[in-house]
Motif scaffolding. Structure first.
Motif, PDB file in Angstrom:
ATOM      1  N   ALA A 173     -65.225  15.167  96.840  1.00 21.02           N
ATOM      2  CA  ALA A 173     -65.091  15.732  95.496  1.00 21.02           C
ATOM      3  C   ALA A 173     -64.507  17.140  95.556  1.00 21.02           C
ATOM      4  O   ALA A 173     -64.790  17.908  96.470  1.00 21.02           O
ATOM      5  CB  ALA A 173     -66.452  15.745  94.806  1.00 21.02           C
ATOM      6  N   ARG A 174     -63.684  17.472  94.557  1.00 18.71           N
ATOM      7  CA  ARG A 174     -63.081  18.793  94.465  1.00 18.71           C
ATOM      8  C   ARG A 174     -63.470  19.436  93.148  1.00 18.71           C
ATOM      9  O   ARG A 174     -63.304  18.844  92.076  1.00 18.71           O
ATOM     10  CB  ARG A 174     -61.558  18.683  94.559  1.00 18.71           C
ATOM     11  CG  ARG A 174     -60.837  20.009  94.494  1.00 18.71           C
ATOM     12  CD  ARG A 174     -59.393  19.861  94.939  1.00 18.71           C
ATOM     13  NE  ARG A 174     -58.659  18.908  94.122  1.00 18.71           N
ATOM     14  CZ  ARG A 174     -58.010  19.241  93.000  1.00 18.71           C
ATOM     15  NH1 ARG A 174     -58.055  20.486  92.571  1.00 18.71           N
ATOM     16  NH2 ARG A 174     -57.327  18.329  92.344  1.00 18.71           N
ATOM     17  N   GLN A 175     -64.027  20.643  93.216  1.00 14.84           N
ATOM     18  CA  GLN A 175     -64.472  21.322  92.001  1.00 14.84           C
ATOM     19  C   GLN A 175     -63.269  21.764  91.175  1.00 14.84           C
ATOM     20  O   GLN A 175     -62.260  22.227  91.708  1.00 14.84           O
ATOM     21  CB  GLN A 175     -65.344  22.522  92.353  1.00 14.84           C
ATOM     22  CG  GLN A 175     -66.007  23.159  91.133  1.00 14.84           C
ATOM     23  CD  GLN A 175     -67.066  24.188  91.503  1.00 14.84           C
ATOM     24  OE1 GLN A 175     -67.309  24.434  92.685  1.00 14.84           O
ATOM     25  NE2 GLN A 175     -67.705  24.759  90.508  1.00 14.84           N
ATOM     26  N   VAL A 176     -63.385  21.598  89.854  1.00 19.71           N
ATOM     27  CA  VAL A 176     -62.331  21.992  88.932  1.00 19.71           C
ATOM     28  C   VAL A 176     -62.895  22.978  87.927  1.00 19.71           C
ATOM     29  O   VAL A 176     -64.108  23.114  87.767  1.00 19.71           O
ATOM     30  CB  VAL A 176     -61.717  20.767  88.219  1.00 19.71           C
ATOM     31  CG1 VAL A 176     -61.026  19.849  89.206  1.00 19.71           C
ATOM     32  CG2 VAL A 176     -62.799  19.995  87.451  1.00 19.71           C
ATOM     33  N   PRO A 188     -58.607  21.751  82.279  1.00 14.00           N
ATOM     34  CA  PRO A 188     -59.150  22.342  81.051  1.00 14.00           C
ATOM     35  C   PRO A 188     -59.778  21.346  80.093  1.00 14.00           C
ATOM     36  O   PRO A 188     -60.814  21.631  79.488  1.00 14.00           O
ATOM     37  CB  PRO A 188     -57.923  23.024  80.420  1.00 14.00           C
ATOM     38  CG  PRO A 188     -56.728  22.338  81.031  1.00 14.00           C
ATOM     39  CD  PRO A 188     -57.155  21.979  82.416  1.00 14.00           C
ATOM     40  N   GLU A 189     -59.171  20.170  79.939  1.00 14.53           N
ATOM     41  CA  GLU A 189     -59.710  19.201  78.982  1.00 14.53           C
ATOM     42  C   GLU A 189     -61.061  18.642  79.441  1.00 14.53           C
ATOM     43  O   GLU A 189     -62.014  18.551  78.666  1.00 14.53           O
ATOM     44  CB  GLU A 189     -58.705  18.076  78.758  1.00 14.53           C
ATOM     45  CG  GLU A 189     -57.465  18.505  77.995  1.00 14.53           C
ATOM     46  CD  GLU A 189     -56.556  17.328  77.710  1.00 14.53           C
ATOM     47  OE1 GLU A 189     -56.627  16.796  76.585  1.00 14.53           O
ATOM     48  OE2 GLU A 189     -55.802  16.932  78.610  1.00 14.53           O
ATOM     49  N   LEU A 190     -61.118  18.246  80.703  1.00 20.24           N
ATOM     50  CA  LEU A 190     -62.364  17.690  81.228  1.00 20.24           C
ATOM     51  C   LEU A 190     -63.484  18.726  81.190  1.00 20.24           C
ATOM     52  O   LEU A 190     -64.603  18.430  80.750  1.00 20.24           O
ATOM     53  CB  LEU A 190     -62.154  17.198  82.664  1.00 20.24           C
ATOM     54  CG  LEU A 190     -63.384  16.638  83.376  1.00 20.24           C
ATOM     55  CD1 LEU A 190     -63.938  15.426  82.640  1.00 20.24           C
ATOM     56  CD2 LEU A 190     -63.045  16.279  84.823  1.00 20.24           C
ATOM     57  N   VAL A 191     -63.206  19.933  81.610  1.00 22.64           N
ATOM     58  CA  VAL A 191     -64.220  20.983  81.616  1.00 22.64           C
ATOM     59  C   VAL A 191     -64.653  21.313  80.199  1.00 22.64           C
ATOM     60  O   VAL A 191     -65.837  21.549  79.921  1.00 22.64           O
ATOM     61  CB  VAL A 191     -63.685  22.235  82.342  1.00 22.64           C
ATOM     62  CG1 VAL A 191     -64.647  23.407  82.194  1.00 22.64           C
ATOM     63  CG2 VAL A 191     -63.460  21.929  83.817  1.00 22.64           C
ATOM     64  N   ARG A 224     -68.444  21.095  78.828  1.00 23.47           N
ATOM     65  CA  ARG A 224     -69.075  22.298  78.294  1.00 23.47           C
ATOM     66  C   ARG A 224     -69.646  22.034  76.901  1.00 23.47           C
ATOM     67  O   ARG A 224     -70.774  22.434  76.589  1.00 23.47           O
ATOM     68  CB  ARG A 224     -68.072  23.442  78.237  1.00 23.47           C
ATOM     69  CG  ARG A 224     -68.663  24.734  77.677  1.00 23.47           C
ATOM     70  CD  ARG A 224     -67.644  25.863  77.618  1.00 23.47           C
ATOM     71  NE  ARG A 224     -67.260  26.291  78.957  1.00 23.47           N
ATOM     72  CZ  ARG A 224     -66.060  26.108  79.493  1.00 23.47           C
ATOM     73  NH1 ARG A 224     -65.113  25.476  78.793  1.00 23.47           N
ATOM     74  NH2 ARG A 224     -65.786  26.525  80.708  1.00 23.47           N
ATOM     75  N   GLU A 225     -68.872  21.374  76.051  1.00 24.73           N
ATOM     76  CA  GLU A 225     -69.326  21.096  74.698  1.00 24.73           C
ATOM     77  C   GLU A 225     -70.554  20.181  74.703  1.00 24.73           C
ATOM     78  O   GLU A 225     -71.518  20.404  73.964  1.00 24.73           O
ATOM     79  CB  GLU A 225     -68.195  20.472  73.883  1.00 24.73           C
ATOM     80  CG  GLU A 225     -68.528  20.278  72.410  1.00 24.73           C
ATOM     81  CD  GLU A 225     -67.322  19.843  71.604  1.00 24.73           C
ATOM     82  OE1 GLU A 225     -67.512  19.438  70.448  1.00 24.73           O
ATOM     83  OE2 GLU A 225     -66.192  19.906  72.139  1.00 24.73           O
ATOM     84  N   PRO A 269     -72.912  22.554  83.943  1.00 23.86           N
ATOM     85  CA  PRO A 269     -72.904  22.093  85.335  1.00 23.86           C
ATOM     86  C   PRO A 269     -71.556  22.344  85.992  1.00 23.86           C
ATOM     87  O   PRO A 269     -70.555  22.589  85.314  1.00 23.86           O
ATOM     88  CB  PRO A 269     -73.167  20.591  85.199  1.00 23.86           C
ATOM     89  CG  PRO A 269     -72.529  20.241  83.887  1.00 23.86           C
ATOM     90  CD  PRO A 269     -72.735  21.439  82.993  1.00 23.86           C
ATOM     91  N   ARG A 270     -71.524  22.293  87.297  1.00 27.40           N
ATOM     92  CA  ARG A 270     -70.257  22.295  88.005  1.00 27.40           C
ATOM     93  C   ARG A 270     -69.551  20.959  87.755  1.00 27.40           C
ATOM     94  O   ARG A 270     -70.211  19.927  87.636  1.00 27.40           O
ATOM     95  CB  ARG A 270     -70.478  22.496  89.497  1.00 27.40           C
ATOM     96  CG  ARG A 270     -70.970  23.886  89.885  1.00 27.40           C
ATOM     97  CD  ARG A 270     -71.474  23.919  91.305  1.00 27.40           C
ATOM     98  NE  ARG A 270     -72.724  23.182  91.437  1.00 27.40           N
ATOM     99  CZ  ARG A 270     -73.054  22.438  92.492  1.00 27.40           C
ATOM    100  NH1 ARG A 270     -72.219  22.298  93.513  1.00 27.40           N
ATOM    101  NH2 ARG A 270     -74.213  21.821  92.527  1.00 27.40           N
TER     102      ARG A 270
END
Length: 315
Positions: free
Chosen positions: A58-61, A67-70, A74-75, A85-86
């Protein structure tokens, strides 16, 4: 969440571990086995999330790389009253996702590239809400402990098989069952551990579907995603999971091939049953709320309607 049932199953799994130790080495063997299990669980408590993410590549983004996934995560985290969460992306063509971490403050959610390519924005939100439900219920810690104890039972059972084959038919205080009994323990103990592990996993998947629908406020988002994931995991193998199936229960959909038809031996509930329950939830009034932390249904993630993540948000 049926915490009583989960607690009883965990207690049964721990007792089984002690029994195997006792059958191998008597009372002293039982004590040693339980101490060994405690040490493994302490290690797993602090290191399991990093180990799992590393095993899956896994690679942290972040907001810059995805931006869309994060933004979706977040929402949903805000809506669920959880710390952010990370967020990770796993380069794997099979559509799937999982969550890990010992508590909400140290949680991580991960989605495969196959999932991001297959699902539209609202469906991704439904899946991430499901994973955040696992975080909120602290399922990731429970399932890590379950997997650790089950793995230790299998290791002890292998030792029992070795002792039963090469230890002859002695029947002393340290080996109350004799050689034949040791072989039976070696066969039956892992089977019992597997059944308990799977029962706990199935219980928690149903509850995560329910809480996930409450977090995003739209049960049909998750229902639609599960339908696509069910087809995806059947046609696209996950070789990482095949090589190390001990953590298969962490995924939202069973990543293993050859799952079989007997639900008793499945780490996940029948997908059709899960979707049916979500359809039933969708017929209830909007505004599903959990008992201890009421929340408002999430609005669709900044979009006029469902659309696919056409750009690669993990680059």
């Amino acid at each position: 969440m049926n915490y009583v049932r989960t607690g009883l199953l965990l207690a049964g799994l721990t007792a089984l571990f002690g029994v195997v130790g006792m059958m191998i080495g008597g009372q002293q063997g039982m004590i040693i086995a339980l101490l060994f299990a405690a040490a493994m669980n302490v290690f797993a408590y602090w290191n399991a999330d990093a180990m799992l993410l590393r095993m899956r590549g896994a690679r942290q983004v972040d907001d810059r790389t995805a931006p869309e996934l994060v933004s979706i995560v977040r929402e949903l985290a805000q809506n669920a009253g959880l710390p952010m969460p990370r967020v990770y992306v796993v380069e794997n063509p099979q559509p799937n996702a999982f969550a890990t971490g010992r508590n909400p403050e140290n949680a991580a959610v991960a989605a495969t590239t196959g999932l991001l390519q297959l699902l539209d924005r609202s469906e991704i939100a439904g899946v991430m809400a499901h994973e955040l439900a696992h975080v909120r219920n602290r399922d990731t810690l429970t399932m890590t402990i379950t997997a650790t104890i089950a793995g230790a039972i299998s290791a002890l059972a292998n030792f029992a098989m070795f002792a039963g084959i090469f230890g002859g038919h002695r029947n002393d205080n340290n080996n109350p069952l004799g050689g034949l009994g040791m072989i039976l323990v070696a066969i039956l103990a892992p089977l019992g551990a597997m059944l308990v592990q799977m029962a706990i996993s199935r219980t928690r998947e149903y509850e995560a579907d329910k809480i996930g629908a409450e977090i995003c406020g739209h049960p049909m988002w998750l229902a639609s995603a599960l339908g696509k994931l069910d087809k995806g995991v059947r046609t696209i193998p996950n070789m990482d999971a095949e090589r190390n199936p001990a953590m298969a229960h962490m995924y939202i959909a069973n990543p293993l091939s050859g799952k079989g038809v007997d639900s008793l031996f499945s780490t996940h509930p029948d997908m059709g049953n899960r979707i049916a329950k979500l359809h039933a939830m969708a017929k209830q009034p909007v505004g599903y709320q959990t008992g201890d932390a009421p929340m408002n249904p999430a609005k669709p993630p900044r979009s006029s309607g469902p659309r696919r993540m056409r750009r690669r948000p993990w680059n």
